[in-house]
Design an enzyme around this catalytic site. Structure first.
Site, mmCIF file in Angstrom:
data_model
loop_
_atom_site.group_PDB
_atom_site.id
_atom_site.type_symbol
_atom_site.label_atom_id
_atom_site.label_comp_id
_atom_site.label_asym_id
_atom_site.label_seq_id
_atom_site.Cartn_x
_atom_site.Cartn_y
_atom_site.Cartn_z
ATOM 1 N N SER A 446 0.871 -1.184 0.000
ATOM 2 C CA SER A 446 0.000 0.000 0.000
ATOM 3 C C SER A 446 0.904 1.230 0.000
ATOM 4 C CB SER A 446 -0.870 0.012 1.256
ATOM 5 O OG SER A 446 -1.584 -1.199 1.348
ATOM 6 N N CYS A 618 -6.970 -0.985 7.348
ATOM 7 C CA CYS A 618 -5.827 -1.539 6.626
ATOM 8 C C CYS A 618 -4.951 -2.345 7.582
ATOM 9 C CB CYS A 618 -5.009 -0.426 5.978
ATOM 10 S SG CYS A 618 -3.593 -1.061 5.056
ATOM 11 N N ASP A 663 -8.329 -2.682 3.097
ATOM 12 C CA ASP A 663 -7.122 -3.012 2.342
ATOM 13 C C ASP A 663 -6.352 -3.928 3.285
ATOM 14 O OD1 ASP A 663 -4.748 -3.161 0.996
ATOM 15 O OD2 ASP A 663 -4.268 -1.029 1.072
ATOM 16 N N TRP A 665 -4.543 -7.928 4.371
ATOM 17 C CA TRP A 665 -3.771 -9.083 3.882
ATOM 18 C C TRP A 665 -3.622 -10.087 5.000
ATOM 19 C CZ3 TRP A 665 -1.802 -4.061 4.198
ATOM 20 C CH2 TRP A 665 -0.975 -3.803 5.302
#
Length: 666
Positions: A446, A618, A663, A665
Site C-alpha cells: 500500500s 488496513c 485493504d 492481507w
C-alpha cells in the site's frame, strides 16, 4: 577598431565549430537511425507479435487437436499453476488440454466449444481484493455480466475457485463464474471446488482433482491410461556460443528493457525507480520496520492515495548459490527451455535465453514450500527407494500422505533448498527443476504517500520478515529483505527497484467534507500516511475538510510507534482531528485498536450515522480486520438500537455504498 579586428576570428571559429557540431550530430543521428533496433529479432523468442496472435481458442484447439481448455484468473500465479497441472493431467486420460489466459482470447466463443467432440472448459478462478476478479479476468467478468442473451447450452464446464476464508468475500469470483455459466445454459459436469489459502490450498486442490478426473472419465466414457509417468513440457537447449546481448538478465518482458526504459510502465514493463530514502522506522525491539522512497521522476507514472505499488524482488544470492552447489551445476550456463508444444502461446516458462543463475535469482520462486506436483515429478530422481516412496506418498491423496506433506513440508517451512539438503539421494537435473518451480511473483505494498504532495515519489512502509523454522533454519521474506538491502547508493550506483502501479478501490471520499475514520495498526498505517498528506493538502488549498480521525496501534510507544513525529504534527496543526493510539504491550492487559473504538463509540456513531463518515481499515485480515468489524457491529447494535442481524446488515450496507473499505492481507 582593434577591438573589432580581434573579435572577428573568434566569431568565425565559433561559427565553424557550431557548424561542424551540427553536421556531426546530423550524421550521427542519420547513422544511428539507420541501425535496426535489436528488439524485433528477439520477437520470435518472446510471445508472437500482437498482430499475428490467434484470439480464437476454438480454431487453436481444432488445429492442435485439443478438447480440454483450462482458463485461469490469476493474480499471483497460483491459479495459472493449477491450470497448467490440469491441462497436463488430461494427457493421462487420453485427452489433450491447454491452459489459457482469458485476456488473450475472445471469450464470446465459449458457445462454440460444442463444435469440438468431448470438449470441456475448466475455470481456475482466483478472487482478488474485496471479492474482485484478478486483473487478467476482468474483461471476462465484464463479458459475463453484460451478456444476458448468451446461449451456452453446448458448453460443458467446471470451476475450481481460489480464495482465502479470512476475507469477507470468500471465493466470490469462482462462485460467480460457476453460477453465471449455469444461468447462461452451460452444463456443470463437476461440482465447484473451493480452495482456501488460509488453510491448505494445495490439499483442497489435490482432493478436488482426485474426484474430478474420474467424474470426467465417466461423463465422456473414457478410461485412464494408467500413465503416471512424468511428462516434460519443455526441452532444454544450451547456448555455449551465444552473443550475451541476446540473453535475458532479469527483464520481465522486452529484452534490454532495463537498459532502455520506455513508458508506459506496467506488469510486463516495470520502471526502475531509484531508491532515495531507506530508513528504519522503529526505535527498538527485535523487528526491522522500514520506510522507503522511490523516485518516479520522468516516468509518466501517475498514482492516487490508496493505490498499491508492485515491486519485483530477487532471491537471496546465498540461496541461489547453495542450490547450484547441491546440484553441482555451473549456474552461468546459458539455456533456453522451449515448449515441446510448438503451437502454445507460452514458448518458455520464463524469459529465455538466460542463465540458470538469472532464472533462479529473478524468475523462479525458490523460497515457498513446493507444491505436491513438484515433489511427485522430482521423486523419480531420488536414488534411495525410501526417499522416493515418501515423496510420492506426500503427493498422493491418502490421509497419511497429506499429513506427511503438511508436517514435513508446510509446518516445517521447507523450501526446495531445504528439501534437497534433507533428501541426500534426490539430485534432479536442474532444467527439470526450473521447469517445475513456479514463477517469482511481484509483491504489492500500500502506497504511504499522496501524489498531491509527492508527485514524483512513492513511499513504502514494510516490516522485514525473518523467522526460525522447526528445522532450525532461518527463513527470510524475499521482498522485505531485498528492500532492506536497497541502500541509496551502492558503490556509486543508485539502487533501483523494478515497479509499477496497481490501481485500487481504496479511495478518500469524493467530497472532502465527509469525515474519515482510519484504522491501521502496524504497517497498516501505510495508506493513511497518504490520506493524511492529502487531507492536509486540501486544507492548504482552502478547501473545507471534514473530521479526520486516526486509530493506530503498535506494541510499545518507545519501540514501534511508526511515524510518531508526523502523526503528532498532523494532530497539532489540525489535519488530524483526533489521533488514537493503542500500545498493546505497555500495560498488563493487551489494548488493541478495537478497544479504543468501543471506548469512543458515541462520537464514532455520530460520525457514521449522522455525518456520512467513511471508514477505512488496513492491515491484518485474520484477526484485526475481523475484530474491528465486530466492534462496529457492537456499536451499531448498542447505539442504533438494532438487533445483531440488523447491525451486521447496517455495516454490510456501508460496504456496498463504498463507505466501509478494507485493504487487508493475511
Amino acid at each position: 577598431r582593434t577591438e573589432i579586428i580581434t573579435k572577428e576570428p573568434l566569431f568565425s571559429s565559433l561559427d565553424i565549430f557550431l557548424f561542424t557540431l551540427i553536421i556531426g550530430l546530423v550524421i550521427y543521428w542519420f547513422m544511428n537511425r539507420k541501425k535496426p533496433e535489436p528488439i524485433p529479432e528477439f520477437k520470435k523468442l518472446d510471445t508472437p507479435a500482437p498482430t499475428t496472435r490467434e484470439t480464437s481458442f476454438i480454431e487453436k484447439m481444432k488445429k492442435m487437436g485439443k478438447n480440454i481448455i483450462v482458463f485461469y484468473g490469476s493474480q499471483t500465479g497460483t491459479a495459472e499453476e493449477f491450470a497448467n497441472r490440469l491441462s497436463k493431467d488430461a494427457q493421462r486420460y487420453g485427452m489433450k488440454g491447454m491452459a489459457a489466459d482469458p485476456e488473450e482470447y475472445d471469450m464470446g466463443e465459449l458457445s462454440r466449444l460444442s463444435e469440438i467432440n468431448n470438449s470441456l472448459a475448466i475455470f481456475c478462478m482466483a478472487t482478488y481484493g474485496e471479492g474482485d476478479p484478478t486483473d487478467n479476468a476482468q474483461d471476462f467478468y465484464d463479458w459475463l455480466q453484460e451478456n444476458d442473451d448468451e446461449n451456452l447450452s453446448g458448453l460443458n464446464y467446471t470451476v475450481f475457485a481460489l480464495g482465502n476464508k479470512t476475507y469477507e468475500h470468500y471465493n466470490a469470483m469462482g462462485k460467480y463464474v460457476d453460477k453465471r455459466l449455469e444461468e447462461l445454459g452451460a452444463t456443470r459436469i463437476f461440482d465447484l471446488g473451493l480452495g482456501d489459502d488460509d488453510g491448505n490450498l494445495e490439499e483442497d486442490f489435490v482432493s478436488w482433482r482426485e474426484q474430478f478426473w474420474p467424474a470426467v472419465c465417466e461423463h465422456f466414457g473414457v478410461e485412464a491410461l494408467g500413465d503416471e509417468s512424468s511428462i516434460r513440457q519443455y526441452e532444454l537447449k544450451e547456448h555455449p556460443d551465444i552473443n550475451m546481448n541476446k540473453v535475458y538478465t532479469g527483464e520481465i518482458g522486452r529484452l534490454k528493457s532495463f537498459e532502455t526504459q520506455k513508458p508506459p510502465f506496467d506488469s510486463k514493463n516495470p520502471f526502475l525507480a531509484p531508491v532515495t530514502v531507506n530508513r528504519k522506522l522503529n526505535k527498538g525491539g527485535d523487528r526491522h520496520l522500514m520506510h522507503l522512497e522511490l523516485d518516479i521522476t520522468g516516468s509518466k507514472i501517475r498514482y492516487e492515495s490508496g493505490d498499491h505499488v508492485a515491486v519485483f524482488p530477487t532471491n537471496d544470492p546465498a540461496l541461489v548459490k547453495r542450490l547450484g552447489e547441491i546440484l553441482g551445476v555451473n549456474l552461468d550456463t546459458v539455456i533456453s527451455l522451449n515448449n515441446l508444444d510448438e503451437e502454445s502461446n507460452k514458448k518458455h516458462p520464463f524469459p529465455c535465453p538466460t542463465t540458470y543463475h538469472t532464472a533462479l535469482t529473478h524468475y523462479l520462486d525458490i523460497t515457498h514450500p513446493p507444491r505436491t506436483n513438484v515433489l511427485y515429478e522430482l521423486a523419480q530422481y531420488a536414488t534411495d527407494p525410501k526417499e522416493q516412496e515418501n515423496m510420492r506418498k506426500m503427493a498422493s491423496s491418502s490421509p497419511e500422505g497429506k499429513a506427511l506433506y503438511q508436517s514435513w513440508v508446510l509446518d516445517a517451512s521447507r523450501n526446495i533448498v531445504a528439501i534437497l539438503e534433507d533428501l541426500p539421494s534426490l539430485r534432479p537435473p536442474i532444467d527439470h527443476l526450473c521447469e517445475l518451480l513456479p514463477r517469482l511473483q511481484a509483491r504489492y505494498y500500500s502506497i504511504a504517500s499522496s501524489s498531491k504532495v509527492h508527485p514524483n515519489s512513492i513511499h513504502i512502509c514494510a516490516v522485514v520478515v525473518e523467522y526460525k523454522t522447526k528445522t532450525g533454519r532461518i527463513n527470510k521474506g524475499v521482498a522485505t529483505n531485498w528492500l532492506k538491502n536497497k541502500v541509496v547508493t551502492d558503490n556509486g550506483y543508485k539502487s533501483t527497484v523494478p515497479m509499477y502501479i496497481r490501481k485500487s478501490q481504496f479511495r478518500l471520499p469524493f467530497k472532502a467534507t465527509n469525515p474519515v475514520i482510519m484504522i491501521g495498526p502496524g504497517t497498516g498505517i501505510a495508506p493513511f500516511m497518504g490520506f493524511i498528506q492529502e487531507r492536509g493538502w486540501l486544507k492548504e488549498q482552502g478547501k473545507e475538510v471534514g473530521e479526520t480521525v486516526m486509530y493506530f496501534g503498535c506494541r510499545h510507544k518507545n519501540e514501534d510507534y511508526l511515524y510518531q513525529e508526523e502523526l503528532e504534527e498532523a494532530e497539532s496543526n489540525g489535519v488530524l482531528t483526533k489521533l488514537n493510539v493503542a500500545f498493546s504491550r505497555d500495560q498488563e492487559h493487551k489494548v488493541y485498536v478495537q478497544h479504543l473504538l468501543r471506548n469512543n463509540k458515541e462520537e464514532l456513531w455520530k460520525l457514521i450515522h449522522t455525518q456520512n463518515a467513511h471508514i477505512y481499515i488496513c492491515g491484518d485480515a485474520r484477526n484485526m480486520a475481523k475484530d474491528v468489524q465486530t466492534a462496529f457491529h457492537d456499536i451499531a447494535e448498542d447505539l442504533g438500537n438494532m438487533t445483531r442481524t440488523q447491525a451486521t446488515d447496517y455495516i454490510k450496507k456501508l460496504m456496498t455504498k463504498g463507505r466501509y473499505s478494507q485493504d487487508v492481507w493475511s
